[in-house]
Design a protein around this motif. Structure first.
Motif, PDB file in Angstrom:
ATOM      1  N   ARG A 226     -16.993  92.825  82.300  1.00  0.00           N
ATOM      2  CA  ARG A 226     -18.223  93.032  81.528  1.00  0.00           C
ATOM      3  C   ARG A 226     -19.450  92.951  82.436  1.00  0.00           C
ATOM      4  NH1 ARG A 226     -17.204  88.554  77.570  1.00  0.00           N
ATOM      5  NH2 ARG A 226     -19.378  88.847  76.960  1.00  0.00           N
ATOM      6  N   ILE A 227     -19.437  92.000  83.369  1.00  0.00           N
ATOM      7  CA  ILE A 227     -20.545  91.866  84.322  1.00  0.00           C
ATOM      8  C   ILE A 227     -20.652  93.130  85.168  1.00  0.00           C
ATOM      9  CG2 ILE A 227     -21.300  90.646  86.414  1.00  0.00           C
ATOM     10  CD1 ILE A 227     -20.065  88.081  85.058  1.00  0.00           C
TER      11      ILE A 227
ATOM     12  N   VAL B  66     -28.156  88.444  81.076  1.00  0.00           N
ATOM     13  CA  VAL B  66     -28.321  87.379  80.089  1.00  0.00           C
ATOM     14  C   VAL B  66     -28.401  87.963  78.678  1.00  0.00           C
ATOM     15  CG1 VAL B  66     -29.911  85.574  79.281  1.00  0.00           C
ATOM     16  CG2 VAL B  66     -29.320  85.713  81.702  1.00  0.00           C
ATOM     17  N   ASN B  67     -29.093  89.087  78.531  1.00  0.00           N
ATOM     18  CA  ASN B  67     -29.230  89.702  77.211  1.00  0.00           C
ATOM     19  C   ASN B  67     -27.946  90.349  76.711  1.00  0.00           C
ATOM     20  OD1 ASN B  67     -31.893  88.953  76.833  1.00  0.00           O
ATOM     21  ND2 ASN B  67     -32.702  90.813  77.756  1.00  0.00           N
ATOM     22  N   GLU B  68     -27.127  90.861  77.607  1.00  0.00           N
ATOM     23  CA  GLU B  68     -25.946  91.606  77.193  1.00  0.00           C
ATOM     24  C   GLU B  68     -24.658  90.792  77.183  1.00  0.00           C
ATOM     25  OE1 GLU B  68     -25.542  95.636  78.570  1.00  0.00           O
ATOM     26  OE2 GLU B  68     -27.665  95.699  79.094  1.00  0.00           O
TER      27      GLU B  68
ATOM     28  N   VAL C 284     -23.403  84.424  80.181  1.00  0.00           N
ATOM     29  CA  VAL C 284     -24.235  84.382  81.384  1.00  0.00           C
ATOM     30  C   VAL C 284     -25.551  83.668  81.078  1.00  0.00           C
ATOM     31  CG1 VAL C 284     -25.487  85.741  83.115  1.00  0.00           C
ATOM     32  CG2 VAL C 284     -23.218  86.473  82.343  1.00  0.00           C
ATOM     33  N   ILE C 285     -25.845  82.608  81.856  1.00  0.00           N
ATOM     34  CA  ILE C 285     -27.088  81.866  81.671  1.00  0.00           C
ATOM     35  C   ILE C 285     -28.031  81.989  82.855  1.00  0.00           C
ATOM     36  CG2 ILE C 285     -26.121  80.207  80.038  1.00  0.00           C
ATOM     37  CD1 ILE C 285     -25.801  78.245  82.405  1.00  0.00           C
ATOM     38  N   ASP C 286     -27.509  82.440  84.011  1.00  0.00           N
ATOM     39  CA  ASP C 286     -28.361  82.579  85.191  1.00  0.00           C
ATOM     40  C   ASP C 286     -27.717  83.548  86.173  1.00  0.00           C
ATOM     41  OD1 ASP C 286     -30.562  82.159  86.811  1.00  0.00           O
ATOM     42  OD2 ASP C 286     -29.967  80.147  87.455  1.00  0.00           O
ATOM     43  N   VAL C 287     -28.550  84.064  87.075  1.00  0.00           N
ATOM     44  CA  VAL C 287     -28.093  84.944  88.149  1.00  0.00           C
ATOM     45  C   VAL C 287     -28.733  84.448  89.432  1.00  0.00           C
ATOM     46  CG1 VAL C 287     -28.005  87.308  89.016  1.00  0.00           C
ATOM     47  CG2 VAL C 287     -27.921  86.892  86.547  1.00  0.00           C
ATOM     48  N   LYS C 288     -27.935  84.292  90.469  1.00  0.00           N
ATOM     49  CA  LYS C 288     -28.438  83.787  91.745  1.00  0.00           C
ATOM     50  C   LYS C 288     -28.008  84.685  92.890  1.00  0.00           C
ATOM     51  CE  LYS C 288     -28.637  79.034  90.303  1.00  0.00           C
ATOM     52  NZ  LYS C 288     -28.417  77.644  90.642  1.00  0.00           N
TER      53      LYS C 288
END
Length: 74
Positions: free
Chosen positions: A6-7, A62-64, A68-72
């Motif tokens: 999905r990501i 995060v919206n989709e 997922v709560i964060d991206v780094k």
């Protein structure tokens, strides 16, 4: 569908915009709600990369994808 699939689906929708500017991104891993990515090409040194990360990539993920709560960046 696995979370990683999905990501990647979301990231694949964003890639053409990065590629158009001579860059791209690489999905590194997903761990405990956090997606880790690496910018490559011109994106790796772009002064706008933090804005692209926060307002483009993170917002989309995060919206989709609820998990997922964060991206780094790595």
């Amino acid at each position: 569908m696995k979370i990683e699939d999905r990501i990647n689906k979301v990231l694949d929708n964003l890639r053409p915009f990065l590629i158009n500017d001579g860059g791209n991104l690489e999905f590194v891993k997903y761990e405990e709600g956090v997606v880790y990515i690496k910018f490559i090409g011109s994106c790796a040194t772009c002064p706008m990369r933090q804005m692209t990360l926060n307002e483009g990539i993170k917002e989309a993920l995060v919206n989709e994808i609820d998990e997922v709560i964060d991206v780094k960046l790595v």
